[in-house]
Every structure is written in C-alpha cells, then in structure tokens.
Design an enzyme around this catalytic site. Sequence first.
Site, PDB file in Angstrom:
ATOM      1  N   HIS A  81      14.039  23.118  56.088  1.00 46.42           N
ATOM      2  CA  HIS A  81      12.700  23.190  55.503  1.00 46.42           C
ATOM      3  C   HIS A  81      11.782  22.113  56.051  1.00 46.42           C
ATOM      4  CE1 HIS A  81      13.906  26.153  52.401  1.00 46.42           C
ATOM      5  NE2 HIS A  81      15.087  25.594  52.625  1.00 46.42           N
ATOM      6  N   GLY A 134      31.255  -3.744  66.813  1.00 41.99           N
ATOM      7  CA  GLY A 134      30.623  -3.535  65.498  1.00 41.99           C
ATOM      8  C   GLY A 134      30.557  -2.068  65.101  1.00 41.99           C
ATOM      9  N   ARG A 135      30.078  -1.213  66.022  1.00 40.13           N
ATOM     10  CA  ARG A 135      29.897   0.206  65.658  1.00 40.13           C
ATOM     11  C   ARG A 135      31.213   0.969  65.576  1.00 40.13           C
ATOM     12  NH1 ARG A 135      27.844  -1.358  70.270  1.00 40.13           N
ATOM     13  NH2 ARG A 135      28.338  -0.430  72.279  1.00 40.13           N
ATOM     14  N   GLU A 166      20.079 -11.616  59.301  1.00 37.39           N
ATOM     15  CA  GLU A 166      19.847 -10.797  58.101  1.00 37.39           C
ATOM     16  C   GLU A 166      20.979 -10.999  57.092  1.00 37.39           C
ATOM     17  OE1 GLU A 166      19.636  -9.687  61.212  1.00 37.39           O
ATOM     18  OE2 GLU A 166      18.065  -8.164  61.437  1.00 37.39           O
ATOM     19  N   LYS A 206      17.847 -10.126  68.280  1.00 35.55           N
ATOM     20  CA  LYS A 206      18.292 -11.242  67.443  1.00 35.55           C
ATOM     21  C   LYS A 206      17.618 -12.542  67.899  1.00 35.55           C
ATOM     22  CE  LYS A 206      22.819  -9.210  66.183  1.00 35.55           C
ATOM     23  NZ  LYS A 206      24.246  -9.369  65.978  1.00 35.55           N
ATOM     24  N   GLU A 228      23.588   3.295  70.696  1.00 34.47           N
ATOM     25  CA  GLU A 228      23.899   1.918  71.086  1.00 34.47           C
ATOM     26  C   GLU A 228      24.951   1.920  72.199  1.00 34.47           C
ATOM     27  OE1 GLU A 228      23.604  -1.184  67.907  1.00 34.47           O
ATOM     28  OE2 GLU A 228      25.631  -1.626  68.539  1.00 34.47           O
ATOM     29  N   LYS A 230      30.909  -9.606  61.638  1.00 36.32           N
ATOM     30  CA  LYS A 230      31.890  -9.980  62.660  1.00 36.32           C
ATOM     31  C   LYS A 230      31.653 -11.421  63.116  1.00 36.32           C
ATOM     32  CE  LYS A 230      33.198  -8.604  67.346  1.00 36.32           C
ATOM     33  NZ  LYS A 230      33.138  -7.567  68.378  1.00 36.32           N
TER      34      LYS A 230
HETATM   35  C1  G6Q Z   1      27.410  -2.924  66.860  1.00 31.70           C
HETATM   36  C2  G6Q Z   1      26.431  -3.971  67.065  1.00 31.70           C
HETATM   37  C3  G6Q Z   1      25.650  -4.390  65.857  1.00 31.70           C
HETATM   38  C4  G6Q Z   1      26.400  -5.338  64.925  1.00 31.70           C
HETATM   39  C5  G6Q Z   1      25.385  -5.988  63.983  1.00 31.70           C
HETATM   40  C6  G6Q Z   1      26.030  -6.889  62.975  1.00 31.70           C
HETATM   41  O1  G6Q Z   1      28.134  -2.475  67.706  1.00 31.70           O
HETATM   42  O2  G6Q Z   1      27.004  -5.007  67.740  1.00 31.70           O
HETATM   43  O3  G6Q Z   1      25.167  -3.316  65.111  1.00 31.70           O
HETATM   44  O4  G6Q Z   1      27.381  -4.658  64.220  1.00 31.70           O
HETATM   45  O5  G6Q Z   1      24.438  -6.670  64.738  1.00 31.70           O
HETATM   46  O6  G6Q Z   1      26.742  -7.911  63.593  1.00 31.70           O
HETATM   47  P1  G6Q Z   1      27.718  -8.828  62.764  1.00 31.70           P
HETATM   48  O7  G6Q Z   1      28.802  -7.976  62.214  1.00 31.70           O
HETATM   49  O8  G6Q Z   1      28.218  -9.861  63.729  1.00 31.70           O
HETATM   50  O9  G6Q Z   1      26.915  -9.441  61.656  1.00 31.70           O
END
Ligand code: G6Q
Length: 552
Positions: free
Chosen positions: A395, A278-279, A223, A517, A364, A217
């Site tokens: 199990h 994001g989620r 990463e 981050k 989250e 996003k």
């Molecule tokens: C979700 C969070 C988090 C996010 C990641 C990746 O709700 O905000 O999991 O999706 O940190 O972020 P980017 O999509 O900006 O790389």
Amino acid sequence: MSFSSFSQASDLPTWSKLQEAYDSVGKTISVKELFKADPARFEKFSRTFTNYDGSEILFDFSKNIINEDVFKLLVELAGDASIEKLRDAFFAGEKINFTEDRAVYHIALRNQSNKVMKVDGVDVTPEVNSVLAHMKEFSEEVRSGRWTGYTGKPIKSIVNIGIGGSDLGPVMVTEALKFYAKRDLSVFFVSNIDGTHIAETLKAVDPETTLFLVASKTFTTAETCTNANTAKTWFLETAKDTAHIAKHFVALSTNAEEVAKFGIDVKNMFGFESWVGGRYSVWSAIGLSVILYIGYDNFEKFLKGAEAMDKHFTEQPLESNIPVIGGLLSVWYNNFFGAQTHLVAPFDQYLHRFPAYLQQLSMESNGKSISRGNEFVKYSTGSILFGEPATNSQHSFFQLVHQGTKLIPADFILAAQSHNPIEGNLHQRMLASNFFAQAEALMVGKTEEQVKAEGNPENIVPHKVFSGNRPTTNILCQKMTPATLGALIVYYEHLTFTEGAIWNINSYDQFGVELGKVLAKSIGKELDDSIPVESHDASTNGLINKFKAWSA
Ligand code: G6Q
C-alpha cells in the site's frame, strides 16, 4: 595474502560471455513465456533447504529473468572467480579481511557440532563454548528471578545499549522471535545518540528492576558510551551506591579494560574476539538480550539453524548452493541489467526489522569500490537494499515496483504456518494470497489487450498496462522458528559473501563507518560554546552558526 587470481571481475572470461548472453537474449527473456514453454521450470530453478530439525525452506528462483544457459554461465562465473577457494579460506579462519589483517570467523560462534576451529593455530571452540555457558547460566538466573536488583526484586526490564552491529541484530531477532518470549520480561533497545531515545526508554522502566546490557565490541563508540553513562547517572540517582551497579549493568564487549573503567565488574562481562565483525555479531555475546528474552534453548536452536545453512554452503556444489545462487542473481541484475536496488519484503509482521538488519549486512559489507587487487572496480557493486513488511508495503511503494521505470529485483518471504492462526486462519490465508499474487502479477503483468478488454477508455489504457517480467525470489518457510530464522539470516550472509567474492572486494571492513566516528568528534568540540565558527565551508559554517543561535 591473495585469495584471488584476478583483480577486476569484468576481466574474467565468463563476464564477457554473460555480457554477450545479456545482449543477445538476456534482456529479452520473457519469464512468462519460458514458463509456458517449459513445464519443469519451477523444479529446475527452485531449491529446498533442509534444516537440522528436518524443517524445510523452499527457495523458488524460477520467477527470475534467467534461462538455463544464463544459469550455467552464472555458475561458471562463480567457478571462474574461485569463490570456493575464498570460502574455504574463510571457513579455515584465514585472514580474508586483509585490510584489517583479521580472520572473519563468526561461523565459529554457531559451531554447535563442536568442530575444532582455529584462528592463528588456536582452537577457538572452547572459549566460544565457555561464553555460551556463561550466558546460559546468567540468563537462567535472570529469567528465574534468582538474579535480583539491589532492592531484592527480580528483573523486569532489559535495556540493551548499543548501535550498528551491536543493536540491529538483537533488535531484529527479539522481534522476529517474540512469539517465544518470556512475556513478563520487557526488552528495550537504545541506540541513537538523540537523547530522546534513552530519555523515553528510562521513562518506561524502574531502576530497581532494570538490567542494562552495554553492548559494544570496542567499548569506545561515542553513542553507546554516552547513552550508557546517562543510564548509569539515572540509575545512581535512585540507587545512590556505586556498589549496586554490579547488579544492574553488564557488558558485552571485547575490551575488558574500558569495561572496568566504566565501573562494570569484569565478572559480568561477556566477551568475544576481534574476528567477530559487528554486523555478524548477533551469534556472539551481543545476542545476550535475545537469550534473556527467548531463553537459552531457543537461542541454541537459532545457532543450530545457522550452522545447518553454513554446512549447506560449504558442502553443496555451486549449482545447488542456495546462497551462491542468490548472490549470482544479484550480480546478474546489478551488473548486466543495471539494477541499483534490491527489495526484501517479508510477508511476516514478526520480521518487520529484517530489512533494516539486512541493510547493514549487505550495504556495509559490499558498499565498496576498491578490489582485492587494490584497484578501483570497473563495475557496480553493493545494491541499495530496502524493504518493509507486506502487506503494508503493497500500500506504499509497490506501485513503483510494478509500474516504475526501474527494475527492482525483489525477495518475498512467507512462513506457511502462522504463530497466530486467528479467526480460523483467515488472516494467514489473506497474507499468503497476497504473497502469491504479488509475485505472479509482477511476472505476468497486464497487456494492452487485457486492459482494453476491460472496457477502459483509450487514453487511460496505457496507464493500466503492467509490463510484467519483474523478477522475484520467493522464499517459503514452514514456520518462523528460531532454527528457520537462523538459517534465513545465514542465507543472506553467504549471499553477501558470494557477491563480494565475485566483485572481488573485501566485504569485511567498514572504513566508511569509522570515518563518521572521527568527523563527528571534531565538530562536537566546536558546539561547546556560542562563538561563531569560520573553519568550514560556507554551508557548514552557516548551518553550525544558525544551530548555535537557535539552540542557545
Ligand atoms: C559493524 C560495524 C558497526 C559497529 C558499530 C558499533 O559491522 O562495525 O555497525 O557494530 O559501530 O560498534 P561497537 O560494537 O564497537 O560499539
């Protein structure tokens, strides 16, 4: 802007009534006895959801530790907490994520009926539809083999590079709907900064036939940017010419400027807006890997199933509103029984990443301790969600669920029809019998008398007693289709919303993630040389210095 007239849920009149109900009868309710006393209990506490395609999902809440009085009070609590007011603000595109001054509008991504849906007075539906059309066209090019790599060969491997919300949704959905996949396309997901993740993936793919989806996003996540740059370097080692990047890298992002800096042609960028958290982004351009894998038509069914659950959530009264009931039960266990955890066990191998996906969605969103009134909450919030597919989990950790000291409310999920009815459906019957048996055993338990009657020695008897009365919600689907999965995810989304609305917390920010981050960035610089550090506490210094010595 305030969406609630209270700060602490525990100040709501129904909260005290629920506490009284718990103290007087709640904690001693025997679900087994209630079933004996009331032949209609199953009908009273189960609800059926009908999807847009006519398929159904049965949500059986009757094995939960509730009676009719408690259920009425829980529904009253939802009313007291004005969750319908917050829900309506959410669906009207108001900025309910007030700490980030943002609307929470992922619901507009599954607006398959093309309603006008406005944020800041602007209808977002045309833009959502235009991105969907772009994804449809692009996916058809790739899937048909018309989109070729720089040497003219069709694409064989899709590598999605993203993390958190830009990874967990696509991973889970591609796995869950693998039955519908185009099998001559392989999908890979690289998320971890651990070089092993990208290195092992690159060993499995060919630069001439691989398409990288850089899913971020913000397009600034360390990463993802690092992994994407590593992929680009690897690709250029063979392809040489940067002009070839356009055929092999596309971006799923809101940040056109950073995408262009990376070297991706902005024509090959699939956008979305800041009102998609994001989620909650698997419904957006972040879902491109899903579309490539299962095809656009199936993705559309997935969106329609999701939209049908949105419709249910906005239209049904609280007492028959399935996600609301799920959320209220969670509050009942969390805040009155003191439960700390929530188990989700899909009796479905295709759903093997579903608990991991739900962990982010739930933890989250509701891992917060400050109310919308800006006060520290006086009660427990987000559950620790965990799970693994059954029967495997039976199990491993089900022992603790049956006989441990903790109360672990659990959701069991099963699709009646298997996609793989092999051996005359034998596997499916065995799977289903475990689904029914586990929930029943958790509820009825096994008494001392029963264990004695089995002829067990006196000293062994207590070890074989099962207290029972351990609650489960049993979710029975007809088939794990794209439409069913869409609805199931949205059940959990709105359950999470309901919990957050009652606890009066902002389920839509994630400052805890952002802290991580920042922290890692500053320590990262200290690892660039071999000079011992002294700037931290003794433990952190000790660990960093040993790491420097050992990794040199
Ligand atoms: C979700 C969070 C988090 C996010 C990641 C990746 O709700 O905000 O999991 O999706 O940190 O972020 P980017 O999509 O900006 O790389």
